[in-house]
Design a protein around this motif. Structure first.
Motif, PDB file in Angstrom:
ATOM      1  N   GLN A  30       0.828  -1.205   0.000  1.00  0.00           N
ATOM      2  CA  GLN A  30       0.000   0.000   0.000  1.00  0.00           C
ATOM      3  C   GLN A  30       0.864   1.257   0.000  1.00  0.00           C
ATOM      4  N   MET A  31       1.983   1.195   0.713  1.00  0.00           N
ATOM      5  CA  MET A  31       2.915   2.326   0.710  1.00  0.00           C
ATOM      6  C   MET A  31       3.495   2.535  -0.689  1.00  0.00           C
ATOM      7  N   MET A  32       3.782   1.429  -1.382  1.00  0.00           N
ATOM      8  CA  MET A  32       4.257   1.530  -2.757  1.00  0.00           C
ATOM      9  C   MET A  32       3.191   2.145  -3.654  1.00  0.00           C
ATOM     10  N   ALA A  33       1.933   1.750  -3.464  1.00  0.00           N
ATOM     11  CA  ALA A  33       0.845   2.312  -4.265  1.00  0.00           C
ATOM     12  C   ALA A  33       0.748   3.819  -4.055  1.00  0.00           C
ATOM     13  N   GLY A  34       0.894   4.257  -2.803  1.00  0.00           N
ATOM     14  CA  GLY A  34       0.873   5.691  -2.508  1.00  0.00           C
ATOM     15  C   GLY A  34       2.043   6.415  -3.138  1.00  0.00           C
ATOM     16  N   ALA A  35       3.214   5.776  -3.125  1.00  0.00           N
ATOM     17  CA  ALA A  35       4.407   6.383  -3.731  1.00  0.00           C
ATOM     18  C   ALA A  35       4.213   6.581  -5.228  1.00  0.00           C
ATOM     19  N   LYS A  36       3.575   5.605  -5.874  1.00  0.00           N
ATOM     20  CA  LYS A  36       3.346   5.713  -7.317  1.00  0.00           C
ATOM     21  C   LYS A  36       2.379   6.846  -7.635  1.00  0.00           C
ATOM     22  N   LEU A  37       1.315   6.965  -6.852  1.00  0.00           N
ATOM     23  CA  LEU A  37       0.351   8.049  -7.071  1.00  0.00           C
ATOM     24  C   LEU A  37       1.016   9.409  -6.910  1.00  0.00           C
ATOM     25  N   ASN A  38       1.788   9.562  -5.831  1.00  0.00           N
ATOM     26  CA  ASN A  38       2.460  10.845  -5.591  1.00  0.00           C
ATOM     27  C   ASN A  38       3.450  11.169  -6.706  1.00  0.00           C
ATOM     28  N   ALA A  39       4.182  10.146  -7.152  1.00  0.00           N
ATOM     29  CA  ALA A  39       5.181  10.361  -8.207  1.00  0.00           C
ATOM     30  C   ALA A  39       4.522  10.806  -9.507  1.00  0.00           C
ATOM     31  N   ILE A  40       3.418  10.154  -9.862  1.00  0.00           N
ATOM     32  CA  ILE A  40       2.692  10.541 -11.081  1.00  0.00           C
ATOM     33  C   ILE A  40       2.190  11.974 -10.950  1.00  0.00           C
ATOM     34  N   ASP A  41       1.596  12.290  -9.812  1.00  0.00           N
ATOM     35  CA  ASP A  41       1.068  13.636  -9.564  1.00  0.00           C
ATOM     36  C   ASP A  41       2.157  14.691  -9.733  1.00  0.00           C
TER      37      ASP A  41
END
Length: 339
Positions: A102-113
């Motif tokens: 889940q932390m990885m999923a959050g990291a991906k969202l933030n990176a895309i943003d």
């Protein structure tokens, strides 16, 4: 007779040697992992190509057995952690791995943003609910909800953000029943829990969970990030650099092998991570020439200072670059001469 004794001793030694591989100890071992090129992992639709590479760095972790424990004791860049420091008192290894994913999923969202906004491209979100990250012992959710559960309705209501969820529950009183609809292992479940005051903040009521948003990011052009079973949030900075590089015509790699680490917030802030020394070792072995390390605003015990020390200790030729935010990393690369 002697031959039978020697045979018995030999068999016993073999059993002990093999048993030592499978008998685990109450410790976890971390060691240098790998530096992995991001271009095959991240694909922006019709994205630009690059001459060099951005790389994420990892730390390998596993349960200790007798041999790995002894090996870690003798290795400068292996670390030994008591099990309680990795897993909570009631947390299973499966729950820990779910949290990491889940932390990885959050990291991906933030990176895309961060990358799309830097490139001047609009970003939108589709909110789906919240993920349970942790459950506080002694609170109503304890024993009912688990890390990884996805709550998508409260009292039959859907929300457009976790703030709305928190505000809805926060307006109620201690003892009020609240019904939660959630998914666990793709199965829909419901649970009715009575709210309870928090010990550290008696004026606040809740069920005792920490949470993160479950949402999809909507961008054009589309982007896919295939991280498989890699967990954690430490690749955020490098994800954002790779995505931004594929979105923009100028190649920021300029032919260099560029590794790094650090979390990324939606405002572009780069945060510290664990295992920086091990990641320096991994990046050096992979042939990285530049390594971005979280500077933490110049803190004395920052990741950057630890990275510099490790690079010096292993006689690495990598250039260790301190960064506080995404823009600093981009500015450094824009000034970098072509290789």
């Amino acid at each position: 007779m002697c031959k039978k004794i020697y045979t018995g001793i030999f068999v016993l030694m073999i059993v002990l040697l093999i048993g030592g591989m499978f008998i685990t100890l109450p410790y976890y071992i971390t060691e240098p992992g790998m530096a992995k090129k991001l271009a095959p992992i991240i694909k922006v639709e019709n994205g630009y190509k690059e001459k060099g590479n951005f790389m994420l760095t990892t730390v390998r972790m596993g349960k200790a057995n007798i041999y790995s424990y002894l090996e870690a004791k003798m290795s400068k860049y292996d670390e030994i952690y008591p099990q309680d420091e990795i897993l909570g008192k009631k947390e299973t290894e499966e729950e820990y791995n779910l949290i990491q994913l889940q932390m990885m999923a959050g990291a991906k969202l933030n990176a895309i943003d961060v990358a799309y906004r830097k490139a001047g491209i609009p970003v939108h979100y589709k909110y789906k609910g919240i993920y349970v990250m942790d459950v506080l012992p002694g609170m109503p959710a304890d024993g009912t909800l688990k890390p990884g559960d996805r709550i998508f309705k409260v009292d039959g209501n859907s929300f457009t953000s976790s703030k709305e969820f928190i505000d809805y529950v926060g307006k109620k009183h201690a003892g009020d029943p609240v019904t939660f609809t959630f998914l666990r292992n793709k199965q829909e479940k419901t649970a009715t829990l009575k709210l309870k005051p928090f010990k550290e903040s008696p004026n606040r009521v809740g069920i005792g969970i920490s949470l993160v948003d479950d949402k999809d990011i909507v961008v054009d052009p589309k982007v896919k990030i295939n991280t498989a079973d890699i967990g954690g949030s430490s690749a955020g900075l490098m994800f954002s650099l790779e995505i931004y590089n594929q979105l923009t015509k100028e190649d920021l790699t300029k032919g260099y092998q560029i590794a790094g680490t650090g979390t990324i917030d939606v405002d572009g802030t780069v945060g510290p991570i664990g295992g920086i020394e091990q990641k320096i070792v991994a990046a050096d072995k992979a042939g990285a020439e530049i390594f971005f390390a979280p500077n933490e605003k110049g803190a004395q015990n920052s990741n950057y200072r630890a990275a510099v020390k490790t690079a010096h200790d292993i006689h690495s030729k990598m250039k260790i670059v301190p960064v506080n935010n995404f823009d600093e990393a981009v500015n450094y690369l824009e000034k970098l001469p072509e290789k």
